[in-house]
Design a protein around this motif. Structure first.
Motif, PDB file in Angstrom:
ATOM      1  N   ASN A   1       6.819   2.813  -5.826  1.00 38.99           N
ATOM      2  CA  ASN A   1       5.627   2.508  -6.057  1.00 38.99           C
ATOM      3  C   ASN A   1       4.557   2.785  -7.222  1.00 38.99           C
ATOM      4  O   ASN A   1       3.673   2.017  -7.910  1.00 38.99           O
ATOM      5  CB  ASN A   1       4.667   2.295  -5.086  1.00 38.99           C
TER       6      ASN A   1
ATOM      7  N   GLY B   1       5.788  -3.010  -1.560  1.00 36.43           N
ATOM      8  CA  GLY B   1       5.798  -2.546  -3.135  1.00 36.43           C
ATOM      9  C   GLY B   1       4.475  -2.685  -3.869  1.00 36.43           C
ATOM     10  O   GLY B   1       4.457  -2.737  -5.196  1.00 36.43           O
TER      11      GLY B   1
ATOM     12  N   THR C   1       6.173   1.031 -10.248  1.00 40.18           N
ATOM     13  CA  THR C   1       5.793  -0.553 -10.378  1.00 40.18           C
ATOM     14  C   THR C   1       4.260  -0.675 -10.621  1.00 40.18           C
ATOM     15  O   THR C   1       4.113  -1.717 -11.187  1.00 40.18           O
ATOM     16  CB  THR C   1       6.200  -1.237  -9.124  1.00 40.18           C
TER      17      THR C   1
ATOM     18  N   ILE D   1      10.860  -3.443  -4.160  1.00 39.57           N
ATOM     19  CA  ILE D   1      10.715  -2.275  -5.067  1.00 39.57           C
ATOM     20  C   ILE D   1      12.278  -2.040  -5.844  1.00 39.57           C
ATOM     21  O   ILE D   1      12.604  -0.899  -6.325  1.00 39.57           O
ATOM     22  CB  ILE D   1      10.537  -1.057  -3.954  1.00 39.57           C
TER      23      ILE D   1
END
Length: 387
Positions: A72, A249, A75, A343
């Protein structure tokens, strides 16, 4: 007791004295130029990645068999996590990493799982060969060493977590360290841009050790402790270690905020006893290793990993006898319910990690345990029939 005292000392909530002391402790302990605190380890990791100039569509290699908080953080800045398999040490497999490299790869995150050092000699050579940034994820260790050097000092930057189930805890908190002046200044600048955590959130974290003083003794008494925990979480007196959005995510801006002074004081109290804590973890790990084999008993393991055929059966057997063991990581990307597609993890891509995740059990090594406690755990496991 310290949490209770801080809870009734509001002036400590607004000062920054203990935050500065905590950062100074990390600088001295690891002999680094910069130590920058955040409200969580994932916040510290996001700051490091951002400061390295990693951007949208760049790729970062990390191991499967980890917590969703790690991908996470990748991202969160628009980059893509690329998963490498693990070896029998539960740390990243260098050979598998070779096949995961692309022209978009910019960095590697190395996780020292349970406090077991990854093969940093090979990993550093690999990173240097490809000119990748190297980040150590030390969420599971503080005080561990590799070839005589402290884990966290063998990379461009390292991050630590002070979560409720880590090597030391202030319930939430994190730190980024580096020897690189340019990188350190950027991480510090990122921190300065973040707002302070709310007073309500800080009080939630301070209430956690107070609540668990009552929850833990009652945990296996007609499930009273477990019921109390659920009720307090639903009433928002206690926070969750991983939020529902993270399983989908999403990064949580809260975790990138500055570390509250009150939680820094809790951390300092723990770190003053770090040597004692680590010594006890080593003693307990030695009891397990002598009984079951496994990893070097001279390192402070956050949890002692074992692989068993019928995991849930063994865990149930132990619970019935008042022993709680963990299963990091029972999901390939923990916790249970994580949306793997969101993810970027594809099932089958890291077969060894997926296999180990089905059989892992972690024996407790927490510092208030005694060697006698550890021997009791061993005796009951042998009673179950594991040898």
């Amino acid at each position: 007791l310290l949490a209770l005292r801080i809870l009734f000392s509001p002036m400590l909530w607004f000062d920054t004295k203990y935050v500065k002391m905590l950062e100074q402790w990390f600088r001295q302990y690891f002999s680094v130029s910069y130590a920058v605190s955040f409200a969580s380890g994932r916040g510290a990791l996001t700051a490091v990645l951002k400061s390295m100039g990693i951007k949208e569509n760049d790729e970062v290699i990390l191991q499967a068999f980890t917590c969703v908080a790690v991908p996470n953080a990748i991202t969160a800045i628009g980059a893509k996590p690329v998963y490498a398999d693990i070896d029998k040490t539960f740390t990243i497999n260098v050979s598998d990493m070779e096949g995961k490299v692309s022209v978009k790869t910019k960095a590697i995150i190395v996780q020292h799982t349970f406090g077991i050092a990854a093969n940093m000699r090979k990993i550093r050579t690999f990173a240097k060969k490809h000119n990748f940034f190297l980040i150590e994820d030390c969420a599971h260790t503080i005080g561990g060493v590799y070839e005589g050097k402290k884990l966290g000092t063998l990379s461009d930057a390292a991050i630590f977590s002070f979560g409720r189930d880590k090597a030391f805890s202030s319930v939430f908190g994190g730190m980024a360290i580096t020897k690189n002046d340019t990188l350190g200044k950027k991480i510090r600048y990122f921190q300065k841009l973040q707002p302070n955590a709310s007073i309500f959130w800080t009080i939630q974290q301070l209430f956690h050790p107070i609540a668990f003083f009552f929850i833990l003794p009652l945990y296996n008494t007609f499930s009273l402790g477990k019921i109390l925990l659920v009720v307090l979480q639903k009433l928002r007196f206690l926070s969750f270690p991983v939020m529902a959005q993270e399983k989908e995510g999403e990064s949580i801006p809260l975790f990138m905020k500055r570390l509250p002074n009150a939680l820094a004081l809790l951390s300092i109290s723990q770190l003053r006893r770090l040597d004692k804590f680590n010594k006890r973890r080593v003693e307990i790990s030695k009891v397990y290793k002598d009984s079951f084999g496994g990893f070097n008993a001279n390192i402070p393991l956050l949890r002692f990993p074992m692989l068993v055929e019928k995991r849930d059966e063994l865990i149930g057997f132990l619970l019935d006898r008042g022993i709680y063991v963990g299963k990091w990581y029972a999901e390939i990307i923990d916790p249970k319910g994580t949306n793997l597609k969101k993810i970027g993890y594809q099932r089958g891509s890291c077969p060894n990690a997926e296999k180990l995740a089905q059989h892992i059990v972690n024996l407790p090594t927490y510092p208030t345990m005694t060697v006698t406690d550890a021997k009791r755990v061993v005796a009951i496991i042998k009673q179950y029939g594991y040898f």
